[in-house]
Design a protein around this motif. Structure first.
Motif, mmCIF file in Angstrom:
data_model
loop_
_atom_site.group_PDB
_atom_site.id
_atom_site.type_symbol
_atom_site.label_atom_id
_atom_site.label_comp_id
_atom_site.label_asym_id
_atom_site.label_seq_id
_atom_site.Cartn_x
_atom_site.Cartn_y
_atom_site.Cartn_z
ATOM 1 N N GLN A 101 0.819 -1.208 0.000
ATOM 2 C CA GLN A 101 0.000 0.000 0.000
ATOM 3 C C GLN A 101 0.856 1.262 0.000
ATOM 4 N N MET A 102 2.024 1.228 0.632
ATOM 5 C CA MET A 102 2.912 2.385 0.553
ATOM 6 C C MET A 102 3.479 2.527 -0.853
ATOM 7 N N ALA A 103 3.785 1.404 -1.501
ATOM 8 C CA ALA A 103 4.246 1.472 -2.887
ATOM 9 C C ALA A 103 3.164 2.074 -3.778
ATOM 10 N N ARG A 104 1.917 1.695 -3.569
ATOM 11 C CA ARG A 104 0.816 2.233 -4.379
ATOM 12 C C ARG A 104 0.592 3.712 -4.071
ATOM 13 N N TRP A 105 0.665 4.068 -2.784
ATOM 14 C CA TRP A 105 0.478 5.462 -2.392
ATOM 15 C C TRP A 105 1.525 6.367 -3.050
ATOM 16 N N PHE B 29 1.523 -2.237 10.391
ATOM 17 C CA PHE B 29 0.783 -0.990 10.571
ATOM 18 C C PHE B 29 0.171 -0.609 9.231
ATOM 19 N N ASP B 30 -1.118 -0.837 9.122
ATOM 20 C CA ASP B 30 -1.839 -0.617 7.874
ATOM 21 C C ASP B 30 -2.889 0.456 8.071
ATOM 22 N N PRO B 31 -3.256 1.184 7.029
ATOM 23 C CA PRO B 31 -4.148 2.330 7.189
ATOM 24 C C PRO B 31 -5.555 1.939 7.641
ATOM 25 N N LEU C 85 -8.315 5.676 1.251
ATOM 26 C CA LEU C 85 -8.165 5.520 -0.193
ATOM 27 C C LEU C 85 -6.679 5.522 -0.535
ATOM 28 N N ILE C 86 -6.223 4.434 -1.127
ATOM 29 C CA ILE C 86 -4.816 4.314 -1.505
ATOM 30 C C ILE C 86 -4.706 4.648 -2.987
ATOM 31 N N GLU C 87 -4.308 5.874 -3.269
ATOM 32 C CA GLU C 87 -4.109 6.340 -4.634
ATOM 33 C C GLU C 87 -2.862 7.206 -4.660
ATOM 34 N N ALA C 88 -2.324 7.432 -5.839
ATOM 35 C CA ALA C 88 -1.067 8.167 -5.970
ATOM 36 C C ALA C 88 -1.127 9.511 -5.261
ATOM 37 N N LEU C 89 -0.162 9.744 -4.389
ATOM 38 C CA LEU C 89 -0.122 10.968 -3.603
ATOM 39 C C LEU C 89 0.338 12.157 -4.444
ATOM 40 N N PRO C 90 0.030 13.367 -3.987
ATOM 41 C CA PRO C 90 0.477 14.550 -4.725
ATOM 42 C C PRO C 90 1.978 14.546 -4.954
ATOM 43 N N ALA D 204 -4.119 1.357 -9.910
ATOM 44 C CA ALA D 204 -5.504 1.793 -9.730
ATOM 45 C C ALA D 204 -5.761 2.055 -8.252
ATOM 46 N N PRO D 205 -6.606 3.014 -7.913
ATOM 47 C CA PRO D 205 -6.935 3.259 -6.508
ATOM 48 C C PRO D 205 -7.597 2.034 -5.867
ATOM 49 N N VAL D 206 -7.306 1.818 -4.596
ATOM 50 C CA VAL D 206 -7.946 0.748 -3.830
ATOM 51 C C VAL D 206 -8.260 1.287 -2.438
ATOM 52 N N LEU D 207 -9.231 0.662 -1.777
ATOM 53 C CA LEU D 207 -9.460 0.935 -0.367
ATOM 54 C C LEU D 207 -8.552 0.013 0.449
ATOM 55 N N ALA D 208 -7.964 0.563 1.496
ATOM 56 C CA ALA D 208 -6.946 -0.175 2.241
ATOM 57 C C ALA D 208 -7.478 -1.474 2.829
ATOM 58 N N GLY D 209 -8.615 -1.427 3.511
ATOM 59 C CA GLY D 209 -9.121 -2.605 4.188
ATOM 60 C C GLY D 209 -9.487 -3.747 3.253
ATOM 61 N N PRO D 210 -10.316 -3.492 2.247
ATOM 62 C CA PRO D 210 -10.643 -4.584 1.330
ATOM 63 C C PRO D 210 -9.423 -5.173 0.640
ATOM 64 N N TYR D 211 -8.423 -4.343 0.325
ATOM 65 C CA TYR D 211 -7.197 -4.886 -0.274
ATOM 66 C C TYR D 211 -6.512 -5.840 0.690
ATOM 67 N N LEU D 212 -6.391 -5.428 1.953
ATOM 68 C CA LEU D 212 -5.761 -6.275 2.956
ATOM 69 C C LEU D 212 -6.524 -7.585 3.103
ATOM 70 N N GLN D 213 -7.835 -7.511 3.169
ATOM 71 C CA GLN D 213 -8.651 -8.714 3.311
ATOM 72 C C GLN D 213 -8.454 -9.662 2.125
ATOM 73 N N SER D 214 -8.333 -9.116 0.930
ATOM 74 C CA SER D 214 -8.154 -9.965 -0.251
ATOM 75 C C SER D 214 -6.844 -10.741 -0.182
ATOM 76 N N ARG D 215 -5.805 -10.143 0.406
ATOM 77 C CA ARG D 215 -4.527 -10.836 0.513
ATOM 78 C C ARG D 215 -4.609 -11.966 1.536
#
Length: 337
Positions: free
Chosen positions: A256-260, A287-289, A294-299, A311-322
């Motif tokens: 998620q940090m890489a995606r952010w 330590f996850d958000p 919303l995990i999307e490219a930061l400014p 692509a943007p993802v929500l942190a929790g559902p992404y974690l659950q999918s893993r």
């Protein structure tokens, strides 16, 4: 003691520690020079994705007490541990036995057992009332007086350190130091206690302590015992040994940090092979958000004229999918919490 040998592709090259940087984060934790530490963290995050941190402010006796509790938990009979098997939890908390989790399921079977603990939330907690997956009570072991108190104190210390590190990473990205604050104030944070039995004889890639993977979330703070076994893959594809350094933690960044950061910060593959001939214990704090972050490219992370890499993802559902992908008990339970 029986000789342990590794297949050629499992040997971690022992190198100078400087290849995995060692950073004094004291001036970040105490506020005396957060920008200076942030610059070092940012460089390490962009080039390695792993770093040792020292002067982190977590008392050595607390860390030692938590490691002792981990050893005490795993020394229990299997029946006592499986009484709080993770399958009994609706929120992915509890004990898992050998081979229950496979972090690289296409290749390896993980020779480790563990105990997953998170923010211990009661029925009146807002996240529980909302029915958010992965939010709720821990399963605590019986018959281990002091275990819960020590765990909760250690969890709080890890959370505090993680929040300090996130301020450093924000500064490294030329953001306000509190940029992440409202995205991590209800974190999907978890403490995992792990036990790796020693591997004997000749070890091939099919079975190892923990298969090659990147972590799923934001950042990980790892305490490991003195037996080693952690390996990190560098940009050249070489596996580098990451042995323990006294009084330090190993920090690494996750997906998620890489995606952010649009890939600016690295989520670096790593694995564990316990060839020490002894029992190995480690304690990663993930330590996850917040679930709805919303995990999307930061400014400032996407070059002008280019599209974001992820692509943007929500942190929790992404974690659950893993978790659904890597835990045997969750197969066929993709909708479970």
């Amino acid at each position: 003691m029986a000789m342990t040998t590794l297949a050629d592709d499992l040997v971690g090259r022992t190198v100078a520690f400087q290849e995995i940087p060692v950073i004094d984060v004291g001036p970040l934790v105490d506020g005396s020079d957060p920008e200076g530490v942030a610059a070092e963290l940012g460089h390490a995050a962009a080039t390695v994705g792993f770093v040792y941190v020292r002067n982190h402010g977590v008392p050595a006796d607390l860390r030692a007490a938590m490691m002792a509790e981990a050893e005490r938990f795993f020394a229990q009979p299997l029946e006592a541990k499986t009484a709080i098997h993770i399958r009994h939890s609706e929120v992915h908390r509890g004990y898992f036995p050998l081979f229950e989790e496979n972090t690289d399921p296409a290749l390896t079977a993980d020779l480790k057992e563990g105990l997953d603990l998170g923010r211990d939330l009661g029925p009146d907690a807002p996240e529980v009332l909302q029915g958010l997956p992965l939010h709720g009570p821990n399963q605590w072991p019986d018959g281990l007086p002091g275990f819960r108190d020590t765990t909760e104190a250690y969890f709080a210390a890890m959370r505090g350190l993680a929040e300090s590190l996130m301020r450093g990473f924000a500064l490294a990205l030329d953001l306000a130091p509190d940029f992440f604050a409202d995205k991590i104030d209800r974190p999907c944070a978890s403490l995992r206690l792990l036990h790796y039995p020693p591997q004997q004889g000749h070890v091939e890639a099919r079975t190892m302590g923990c298969g090659a993977h990147t972590d799923y979330g934001c950042l990980t703070i790892l305490a490991q015992d003195g037996n080693g076994g952690l390996q990190v893959r560098n940009a050249a594809g070489e596996w580098i040994a990451a042995p323990p350094i006294p009084d330090s933690f190993v920090i690494n960044l996750g997906d998620q940090m890489a995606r952010w950061t649009n890939g600016r910060f690295q989520a670096t593959p790593h694995r564990v092979i316990n060839a020490s001939g002894r029992e190995r214990y480690s304690m990663p704090f993930f330590f996850d958000p917040n679930w709805d972050a919303l995990i999307e490219a930061l400014p400032g992370t996407v070059p002008e004229g280019e599209a974001p890499r992820f692509a943007p993802v929500l942190a929790g559902p992404y974690l659950q999918s893993r978790f659904d992908d890597t835990f045997a008990y969750r197969k066929g339970e993709a909708g479970a919490g």
